[in-house]
Design an enzyme around this catalytic site. Structure first.
Site, short mmCIF file in Angstrom:
data_model
loop_
_atom_site.label_atom_id
_atom_site.label_comp_id
_atom_site.label_asym_id
_atom_site.label_seq_id
_atom_site.Cartn_x
_atom_site.Cartn_y
_atom_site.Cartn_z
N LYS A 121 -5.80 -2.11 3.09
CA LYS A 121 -5.02 -1.68 1.80
C LYS A 121 -3.65 -2.32 1.60
O LYS A 121 -2.98 -2.17 2.86
CB LYS A 121 -4.89 -0.19 1.62
CG LYS A 121 -4.80 0.25 0.21
CD LYS A 121 -6.12 0.33 -0.47
CE LYS A 121 -6.06 0.97 -1.91
NZ LYS A 121 -7.50 1.33 -2.33
N1 GLU Z 1 -8.97 -0.87 -4.86
C1 GLU Z 1 -10.67 -0.73 -4.82
C2 GLU Z 1 -10.81 0.57 -4.02
O1 GLU Z 1 -10.02 1.37 -3.84
C3 GLU Z 1 -11.25 -1.74 -4.89
C4 GLU Z 1 -11.03 -2.64 -3.48
C5 GLU Z 1 -11.85 -4.00 -3.33
O2 GLU Z 1 -12.37 -4.45 -4.55
O3 GLU Z 1 -11.53 -4.38 -2.52
O4 GLU Z 1 -11.90 0.77 -3.73
#
Ligand code: GLU
Length: 435
Positions: A121
């Site tokens: 993240k």
């Molecule tokens: N930000 C989204 C999540 O928290 C998607 C992450 C992604 O598609 O890699 O799942």
């Protein structure tokens, strides 16, 4: 026993006990489930800390000619299953522990769905509404150049999250591509997912998280004794996840009674038309002032009687206080970690079922995986194919969670972590620890 085992690992890693810290809350769940699975101690230690944590400070030229220094993060939690994967958040409250917690959740989501991906993240401490489009572009390009050495289509693949969108992903991909030698450029667009359709995006990616959540409800609602066409729901947040969830539930006959976001809360006993509200939010920046509903207070919002209460905004919104006054049968977690462990205890005492985030919102990363795959194979799939694959993944994930509830006799959140961790545990066992 579980709490003790969890605390001993946290103590060994030097965490100072803080029950309000999101990272410790998430790791508490992970270690609790590891205890049920009786995972080896070294695996618990590995899971309790990310592999890499990066912090960047970078200057951005503002429209008035002055420079501002911004702070950005990328945390890579685990890559035993494949390249790191996870969103980039733009929010003024972004901090290291928060990003770490969200990275762990990405590892869990990918493992639960059995994607060949790890968890990561990132984020930048910025209020995206407070800067111009040009400033947002310069900030995004500069941040991308700062993390460029640590991401890549085979290594770490960012995506949108709260405060970021397809345009921002396009700027990230374009910037990254400009750092690549000519012969490797074609693969560069696979460095991020959630891109616009015209630039390597996938059909179905924008609605994917909401669509995945609704597919999970297809599996679980009958068992909870509910039918879509007789179901009412309320929502926290009307961004990508909230608005798509609302529209897809309305298509199945459910009725949206109340919504709350950063601009206020609204209520209509007869139901709120979800697409009209989505258009209002695009123009006005939030739900406040929507003509076809009455404004209500935050307390009134939480007390609104509904079948499904769907948090689809930020973390830790359902605390003890809110859990005590909520008037619903089921909490469906569209956001990441929206319920605190203490809030969850109150909900459990009150007989309110919680469908956990790792299961309910893994549709986003699942379609991201599909986008990445299309980019790598230079293919474009139609919307039906993407939807069909997403449904298969979500049905299988819900099945794994149900099986774990049965097998370990635990609540659904614990079962979700168990279903993810037992897979990771097996892969570690097969591969072993190098050297
Ligand atoms: N930000 C989204 C999540 O928290 C998607 C992450 C992604 O598609 O890699 O799942």
């Amino acid at each position: 026993m579980t709490a003790f085992a969890s605390e001993s690992v946290q103590a060994e890693l030097g965490f100072r006990y803080d029950p309000s810290d999101l990272y410790q809350q998430v790791i508490g769940h992970v270690l609790g489930s590891a205890e049920i699975l009786d995972l080896p101690r070294h695996l618990r230690l590995i899971m309790a800390q990310p592999k890499n944590e990066f912090i960047f400070h970078f200057p951005v030229k503002m429209d008035d000619g002055e420079y501002k220094l911004y702070k950005g993060y990328r945390v890579q939690h685990n890559n035993i299953l494949g390249p790191y994967k996870g969103g980039i958040r733009y929010h003024e409250g972004v901090g290291l522990d928060h990003v770490k917690a969200l990275a762990v959740l990405m590892t869990m989501k990918a493992a639960l769905v059995r994607l060949p991906l790890g968890g990561a993240k990132g984020g930048v401490q910025v209020d995206p509404r407070a800067v111009s489009q040009d400033e947002l572009m310069r900030l995004t390009r500069r941040f991308t150049s700062a993390i460029a050495d640590n991401i890549g289509p085979d290594h770490d693949i960012p995506a949108p999250d709260v405060g970021t969108n397809a345009q921002i992903m396009a700027w990230m991909a374009d910037t990254y591509i400009n750092f690549q030698p000519g012969h490797q450029r074609w693969l560069g667009e696979a460095v991020v997912t959630g891109k616009p359709l015209e630039f390597g995006g996938s059909y179905g990616r924008e609605k994917a998280t909401g669509q995945g959540l609704v597919f999970v409800l297809d599996e679980l609602l009958p068992e909870l004794g509910l039918r879509f066409d007789q179901t009412t729901f309320s929502l926290i947040g009307y961004g990508n996840v909230g608005s798509w969830t609302a529209r897809l539930l309305q298509d199945r006959g459910a009725k949206l009674k109340a919504v709350m976001d950063h601009t206020g809360a609204i209520y209509n006993e007869k139901g709120i038309e979800t697409l009209t509200l989505a258009q209002h939010v695009v123009f006005k920046g939030g739900v406040a002032g929507f003509a076809d509903a009455d404004p209500i207070t935050e307390d009134e919002f939480y007390k609104t009687q509904v079948d499904l209460f769907i948090p689809a905004a930020l973390e830790q919104m359902i605390d003890v206080q809110h859990a005590k006054i909520m008037n619903c049968k089921v909490v469906v977690e569209g956001a990441n970690a929206p319920t605190t462990p203490q809030g969850q205890e109150v909900l459990a005492e009150r007989g309110i079922t919680v469908l956990p985030a790792v299961l309910c919102n893994c549709g986003g990363v699942t379609v991201s995986y599909r986008e990445w795959k299309q980019n790598r194979q230079a293919e474009t799939w139609d919307a039906e194919t993407v939807d069909r694959r997403l449904r298969q993944h979500m049905t299988a994930a819900a099945g794994r969670v149900k099986l774990a509830v049965h097998r370990y006799g635990c609540d659904m959140r614990t079962a979700t972590y168990c279903a993810a961790l037992e897979y990771i545990g097996k892969v570690y066992q097969i591969r072993g620890i190098f050297p």
